[in-house]
Write an enzyme that holds these catalytic residues in place. Structure first.
Site, PDB file in Angstrom:
ATOM      1  N   ALA A 162       1.029  -1.303   0.122  1.00 44.44           N
ATOM      2  CA  ALA A 162      -0.164   0.285  -0.151  1.00 44.44           C
ATOM      3  C   ALA A 162       1.297   1.161  -0.048  1.00 44.44           C
ATOM      4  CB  ALA A 162      -0.449  -0.124   1.096  1.00 44.44           C
ATOM      5  N   PHE A 163       0.262   2.172  -0.784  1.00 47.75           N
ATOM      6  CA  PHE A 163       1.344   3.282  -0.326  1.00 47.75           C
ATOM      7  C   PHE A 163       1.525   3.475   0.488  1.00 47.75           C
ATOM      8  CE2 PHE A 163       0.161   8.080   0.261  1.00 47.75           C
ATOM      9  CZ  PHE A 163      -1.363   6.981   1.261  1.00 47.75           C
ATOM     10  N   LYS A 164       1.578   3.937   1.666  1.00 48.74           N
ATOM     11  CA  LYS A 164       1.819   4.083   2.790  1.00 48.74           C
ATOM     12  C   LYS A 164       3.871   3.946   3.049  1.00 48.74           C
ATOM     13  CE  LYS A 164      -2.793   5.112   5.338  1.00 48.74           C
ATOM     14  NZ  LYS A 164      -3.455   4.562   4.060  1.00 48.74           N
ATOM     15  N   ASP A 165       3.427   2.797   2.333  1.00 43.26           N
ATOM     16  CA  ASP A 165       5.183   2.416   2.579  1.00 43.26           C
ATOM     17  C   ASP A 165       6.008   3.884   2.276  1.00 43.26           C
ATOM     18  OD1 ASP A 165       4.977  -0.517   4.005  1.00 43.26           O
ATOM     19  OD2 ASP A 165       4.459  -1.109   1.581  1.00 43.26           O
ATOM     20  N   MET A 190       6.431   5.936   5.308  1.00 47.40           N
ATOM     21  CA  MET A 190       6.598   5.510   6.612  1.00 47.40           C
ATOM     22  C   MET A 190       8.178   4.580   6.547  1.00 47.40           C
ATOM     23  SD  MET A 190       4.471   4.897   8.555  1.00 47.40           S
ATOM     24  CE  MET A 190       2.630   4.963   8.844  1.00 47.40           C
TER      25      MET A 190
END
Ligand SMILES: *Cc1c(COP(=O)(O)O)cnc(C)c1O
Length: 477
Positions: free
Chosen positions: A115-118, A121
């Site tokens: 997911a794009f949160k990587d 993060m």
């Protein structure tokens, strides 16, 4: 670069002062005092940097405009460690592919948790480790997740020195794939806490623990939620990378459509546009939880209660309020001291008192589309299924439910310029809806084969803040 609060507190702060913090002391969000401007010549040079030296070098160039309290060589090394083809699946890191006509998809979800949160993060993990070592401090991250954020945080912080993660999630309510992703981590510094309750119970526990200031100080409790400026800044970089891939010269414009929840992702696009990146439109795509679409259509921002918040098949966009939205409003109102007072009146007063505010009669709202490029639209479960079917059957591309909301809304806003839809997750994360749409299971990247069968490391607990506190205290000795 100096940072200030959207509610007016102008105590001078640098990047590392706000890196480990959440809200500003006055309850506002941090923003840079100004947005550095990228000239056409500089943009052309950055295009070469990305083409010749890659995404990490581009990230360094953008980040160093906002970070002047980390030595350049250290920051360069942090970017190089973060954005590798091994971690993100390809040398482009965020490859753009054509979908149909002017429509393109920018893949932001090939990192460790799909997911794009990587994207943000992973950088945060390296920045935290660096800054905590420099200060000789420790941090215990306490969070609540219903899926994407928690796993991205755990994969970013695993094995990092000076950091522990205590992540609460509603017991038995995440998808089997998401549970397996989180609970299969065996790292000593990662603690999964499954709460017997729903997501709101988890959030209440995090609030209760954080409101115990003595406990918070003693156990150095922090968070990594989406209002963190460093996360937003990391996301600015892929708007530049997307622009370079979708165009061949600086005279061209690009539009972006962004599947949105807390307004973090698209706020990074707004920052890129404020810096001078030639973005025509920034289209906010929401699901049935249409707080943001309502604002951009009507000028009324009305937060929802939990009974008004729908559980949808694009669950990472199921929000009742958009926590980063205050940043855009501060810019809309002028990004100065007067804007600080006005933003405080809206978010600190009006929202708290009546649950909404209304800017429909304000000329600055009426100019928002022309001055800031914003447009919006909403997508429903039926739209999502139809879009997933169309992209697969007619165009041969399988997309996830959130990205489908993006494609659906983007199609209503096409011009002559390339329209780049941000792909925020891979289909495997939301397999049940893909099967509902296509009658077949999504492909699974080989590194995730059999993760459901790995040993699980998770502590099940009743929805009781005291027991969570006791658990943290036992594991911080
Ligand atoms: C978090 C998330 C979103 C929403 O992003 P915001 O920054 O909160 O607007 C959209 N899609 C997926 C898959 C996500 O994980």
């Amino acid at each position: 670069m100096r940072y200030l609060s959207t509610r007016g507190d102008a105590t001078p702060r640098q990047f590392c002062d706000i890196l480990l913090e959440g809200l500003a002391p006055d309850g506002g969000l941090y923003l840079p005092a100004h947005y550095p401007q990228i000239s056409a010549a500089r943009l052309a040079a950055l295009r070469q940097t990305y083409a010749r030296e890659g995404y990490a070098a581009l990230a360094f160039e953008i980040l160093s405009l906002y970070i002047d309290d980390i030595p350049a060589d250290d920051l360069r090394a942090i970017c190089a460690k973060t954005y590798t083809a091994e971690v993100f699946g390809s040398p482009a890191i965020v490859p753009v592919r054509p979908l149909e006509g002017v429509l393109h998809i920018e893949a932001l979800s090939n990192g460790p948790t799909l997911a794009f949160k990587d994207m943000a993060m992973q950088l945060l993990g390296h920045l935290f480790e660096y800054e905590l070592a420099r200060r000789g401090e420790q941090l215990n991250i306490l969070g609540a997740t219903s899926g994407d954020t928690g796993s991205a945080a755990e994969y970013a912080m695993r094995g990092k020195k000076g950091v522990r993660v205590f992540m609460t999630s509603p017991h038995g309510r995440m998808s089997p794939f998401q549970q397996a992703q989180m609970f299969s981590l065996q790292d000593e510094n990662i603690h999964n806490i499954a709460i017997e309750g729903v997501f709101d119970d988890c959030q209440d526990i995090v609030k209760a623990v954080s409101n115990d200031l003595e406990f918070k100080r003693r156990y150095k409790i922090g968070t990594v939620n989406s209002i963190n400026w460093a996360r937003l800044l990391a996301q600015v970089v892929y708007y530049f990378a997307g622009y370079f891939q979708a165009t061949s010269s600086e005279g061209e414009k690009v539009s972006f459509t962004v599947p949105s929840g807390n307004f973090g992702n698209i706020c990074a696009g707004h920052v890129a546009r404020m810096m001078g990146l030639p973005i025509a439109k920034l289209v906010v795509a929401t699901n049935e939880n249409d707080v943001l679409d309502e604002f951009f259509r009507t000028g009324i921002y009305r937060v929802r209660g939990s009974s008004d918040t729908h559980e949808t098949s694009s669950p990472s966009m199921d929000i009742s309020k958009a926590s980063n939205f205050e940043r855009f409003v501060f810019d809309l109102l002028g990004h100065d001291a007067a804007a600080g007072a006005a933003t405080r009146a809206l978010f600190g007063d009006a929202l708290a008192r009546q649950g909404f505010f209304d800017l429909s009669a304000d000329p600055r709202f009426q100019d928002a589309a022309s001055r800031y490029g914003f447009a919006s639209g909403k997508s429903t479960h039926a739209d999502r299924l139809a879009t997933i079917q169309d992209c697969w059957q007619r165009l041969g591309q399988m997309i996830d439910t959130h990205t489908a909301d993006g494609v659906q809304v983007a199609r209503a806003h096409l011009g002559t310029e390339p329209m780049v839809v941000l792909e925020t997750a891979l289909p495997i994360k939301f397999a049940a809806t893909i099967e509902e749409a296509l009658g077949r299971a999504p492909e699974r990247p080989p590194q995730f084969n059999g993760i459901e069968d790995l040993p699980k490391r998770v502590q099940v607990m009743p929805a009781d803040a005291q027991q969570v506190k006791d658990y943290i205290a036992r594991h911080c000795a």
